[in-house]
Design a protein around this motif. Structure first.
Motif, short mmCIF file in Angstrom:
data_model
loop_
_atom_site.label_atom_id
_atom_site.label_comp_id
_atom_site.label_asym_id
_atom_site.label_seq_id
_atom_site.Cartn_x
_atom_site.Cartn_y
_atom_site.Cartn_z
N SER A 1 0.82 -1.21 0.00
CA SER A 1 0.00 0.00 0.00
C SER A 1 0.86 1.26 0.00
N LEU A 2 1.88 1.29 0.85
CA LEU A 2 2.75 2.47 0.91
C LEU A 2 3.52 2.65 -0.39
N TYR A 3 4.00 1.56 -0.95
CA TYR A 3 4.70 1.62 -2.23
C TYR A 3 3.79 2.20 -3.31
N GLN A 4 2.57 1.72 -3.34
CA GLN A 4 1.60 2.20 -4.31
C GLN A 4 1.26 3.67 -4.09
N LEU A 5 1.14 4.08 -2.82
CA LEU A 5 0.80 5.46 -2.51
C LEU A 5 1.93 6.41 -2.86
N VAL A 6 3.17 6.04 -2.50
CA VAL A 6 4.32 6.91 -2.75
C VAL A 6 4.58 7.08 -4.24
N VAL A 7 4.46 5.99 -5.00
CA VAL A 7 4.74 6.06 -6.42
C VAL A 7 3.53 6.54 -7.22
N GLY A 8 2.36 6.03 -6.88
CA GLY A 8 1.18 6.29 -7.70
C GLY A 8 0.47 7.59 -7.43
N PHE A 9 0.59 8.15 -6.23
CA PHE A 9 -0.17 9.36 -5.91
C PHE A 9 0.35 10.61 -6.62
N PRO A 10 1.66 10.87 -6.69
CA PRO A 10 2.13 12.13 -7.31
C PRO A 10 2.03 12.14 -8.84
N ILE A 11 2.07 10.99 -9.50
CA ILE A 11 2.15 10.96 -10.96
C ILE A 11 0.92 11.57 -11.63
N PRO A 12 -0.31 11.29 -11.21
CA PRO A 12 -1.46 11.98 -11.82
C PRO A 12 -1.39 13.50 -11.64
N ILE A 13 -0.83 13.96 -10.53
CA ILE A 13 -0.69 15.41 -10.32
C ILE A 13 0.29 15.98 -11.34
N MET A 14 1.41 15.30 -11.54
CA MET A 14 2.40 15.78 -12.50
C MET A 14 1.84 15.78 -13.92
N LEU A 15 1.09 14.73 -14.27
CA LEU A 15 0.49 14.68 -15.60
C LEU A 15 -0.51 15.82 -15.79
N ALA A 16 -1.32 16.09 -14.78
CA ALA A 16 -2.29 17.18 -14.88
C ALA A 16 -1.60 18.53 -15.03
N LEU A 17 -0.53 18.73 -14.28
CA LEU A 17 0.21 20.00 -14.38
C LEU A 17 0.82 20.18 -15.77
N LEU A 18 1.36 19.13 -16.32
CA LEU A 18 1.96 19.21 -17.65
C LEU A 18 0.90 19.45 -18.72
N LEU A 19 -0.23 18.74 -18.62
CA LEU A 19 -1.30 18.93 -19.61
C LEU A 19 -1.89 20.33 -19.51
N ASN A 20 -1.95 20.86 -18.31
CA ASN A 20 -2.51 22.20 -18.13
C ASN A 20 -1.65 23.26 -18.81
N GLN A 21 -0.35 23.01 -18.92
CA GLN A 21 0.56 23.97 -19.54
C GLN A 21 0.72 23.74 -21.04
N THR A 22 0.06 22.68 -21.55
CA THR A 22 0.13 22.38 -22.98
C THR A 22 -0.87 23.24 -23.73
N ARG A 23 -0.41 23.98 -24.71
CA ARG A 23 -1.28 24.86 -25.48
C ARG A 23 -1.76 24.23 -26.78
N ASN A 24 -1.13 23.16 -27.23
CA ASN A 24 -1.56 22.46 -28.44
C ASN A 24 -2.73 21.55 -28.09
N LYS A 25 -3.93 21.93 -28.49
CA LYS A 25 -5.13 21.20 -28.09
C LYS A 25 -5.16 19.78 -28.65
N ARG A 26 -4.71 19.61 -29.89
CA ARG A 26 -4.72 18.27 -30.49
C ARG A 26 -3.77 17.33 -29.74
N PHE A 27 -2.60 17.82 -29.45
CA PHE A 27 -1.64 16.99 -28.71
C PHE A 27 -2.18 16.68 -27.31
N LYS A 28 -2.79 17.67 -26.67
CA LYS A 28 -3.36 17.47 -25.34
C LYS A 28 -4.46 16.43 -25.37
#
Length: 323
Positions: free
Chosen positions: A102-129
Motif C-alpha cells: 500500500s505504501l509503495y503504491q501510494l508513494v509512487v502512484g499518488f504524485p504521478i497523476p498530479i504531475m500529468l495534470a500540471l503538464l497537460l494544463n501547460q500544454t497549449r496544443n489542443k490536439r496533442f493534449k
C-alpha cells in the motif's frame, strides 16, 4: 442559531419554549420541499439497506458462527478469533505485505497523476493534449483480468517482449512472475500505467477553475512556465490533493484483492499474501467465517483510525480536511 433567532429566542429566555417553533419550521420545510426529499429517498434507502443494515453481521467476528443456528443463535466467542489471528505465524508477514504494498503504491502512484495534470494544463496544443488524454485514459477501462493476462504475456520468459529485449542486450531471460522480488514493482507500475490518466481528471478540473487573469499577471511579471506551476497551479490544486491523500490513506489496508489474487503463482503465493486474499481463503475456501470476519473487522478499524488521524493532521497543517 439562525433557527432560534427566527423563532424570537433571546439569550436568557428558556430555550425549551422555542422547541415547538423549531419543529414547526422543520415541518414547513418538509412540506415545502417534499419533491427534493422524495428525490433523495431512493438513495437514502439504498444507503441504509446496503450499508447500515448489514452492520449487525459484525457480530460474526465475536461468535463461533454456525449457518444452521444463525448469527444470534451461534455461541459467543468474544475476542478469541482476534487473538488467534494476532498469534498466528502469518500475522506478521501478511501485515508487512499489505502495508508495504500500500505504501509503495501510494508513494509512487499518488504524485504521478498530479504531475500529468500540471503538464497537460501547460500544454497549449489542443490536439496533442487531447491525444495524450485519450492515450492515458484508455488503460483505465481495461478489466483487471485482461490486465493480468497482458502482464503474464509481456513478462513471459519465452514469448514476452520484455525478455526478448533483455536477450537482445545480452542478458538471460528472467522469470518475473515466479520471483517474489519483482511482485510489488510489477503490481505498482502496472497500476500507475492503468490509472494515471484517469486519476489526473480531477486535478485537471481543479486547474480549469483557476482564473486566467492570474496567468496573465504572471506573464506580465515575467514568470516562466515553471514559476507559474509553482506559484499558481500547485497552490490551487493543493486542497484537492490533500483531500484525495486523506482518502487514500484511509484505504491503505485495502489493497486490491482481485489483482493481487490473480497475480499470485504457486511459486510466490506465500510471499504475496495480503489481508484481503487471506480473508478470502479463510472465509470462502476454508469456510471459517468467524475468523475471516474478525480479520476483516481488524482491517476496517485500522483504516478508520488512519483516516481520522490523517484528517486531524491535515486540518492542523493545511486547514483542509474531510470534516
Amino acid at each position: 442559531m439562525k433557527q432560534l433567532a427566527d423563532t424570537g429566542y433571546v439569550p436568557g429566555d428558556k430555550a425549551p419554549s422555542s422547541i415547538p417553533a423549531i419543529k414547526k419550521g422543520l415541518a414547513i420545510r418538509l412540506i415545502r420541499d417534499y419533491q427534493l426529499y422524495l428525490l433523495a429517498l431512493p438513495a437514502i434507502a439504498y444507503l441504509f439497506i446496503f450499508n447500515y443494515v448489514p452492520i449487525y453481521g459484525v457480530l460474526i467476528a465475536f461468535k463461533n458462527f454456525n449457518a444452521v443456528q444463525g448469527i444470534w443463535g451461534s455461541d459467543w466467542a468474544g475476542f478469541e478469533h482476534f487473538r488467534r489471528f494476532f498469534h498466528s505465524y502469518q500475522f506478521g508477514p501478511i501485515l508487512r505485505n499489505t502495508i508495504g504494498l500500500s505504501l509503495y503504491q501510494l508513494v509512487v502512484g499518488f504524485p504521478i497523476p498530479i504531475m500529468l495534470a500540471l503538464l497537460l494544463n501547460q500544454t497549449r496544443n489542443k490536439r496533442f493534449k487531447s491525444l495524450v488524454q485519450t492515450v492515458t485514459y484508455a488503460p483505465h477501462f481495461i478489466s483487471i483480468v485482461v490486465m493480468i493476462s497482458m502482464i503474464f504475456i509481456f513478462l513471459s520468459p519465452r514469448t514476452g517482449f520484455v525478455n526478448h529485449l533483455l536477450t537482445f542486450f545480452g542478458h538471460e531471460p528472467v522469470l518475473f512472475m515466479g520471483d517474489p522480488a519483482y511482485f510489488k514493482t510489477i503490481y505498482v507500475l502496472s497500476g500507475v500505467w492503468q490509472n494515471t490518466g484517469w486519476g489526473s481528471i480531477i486535478y485537471l478540473a481543479a486547474l480549469a477553475s483557476i482564473n486566467p487573469e492570474l496567468y496573465e499577471a504572471a506573464k506580465v511579471d515575467g514568470a516562466s512556465k515553471w514559476q507559474q506551476i509553482l506559484k499558481i497551479d500547485i497552490p490551487s490544486i493543493m486542497p484537492t490533493a490533500v483531500i484525495l491523500l486523506i482518502l487514500n490513506v484511509g484505504h491503505i489496508m485495502d489493497v486490491g484483492f482481485q489483482k493481487v489474487f490473480l497475480m499470485q503463482t504457486p511459486l510466490t503465493a506465500a510471499s504475496q499474501e495480503i489481508i484481503s486474499t487471506y480473508v478470502y481463503k479463510m472465509g470462502l475456501i476454508n469456510t471459517d467465517y468467524s475468523y475471516s470476519a474478525a480479520i476483516n473487522l481488524f482491517n476496517t478499524v485500522i483504516n478508520l483510525v488512519l483516516l481520522i488521524a490523517v484528517n486531524q493532521v491535515a486540518r492542523r497543517a493545511s486547514d483542509t480536511s474531510l470534516w
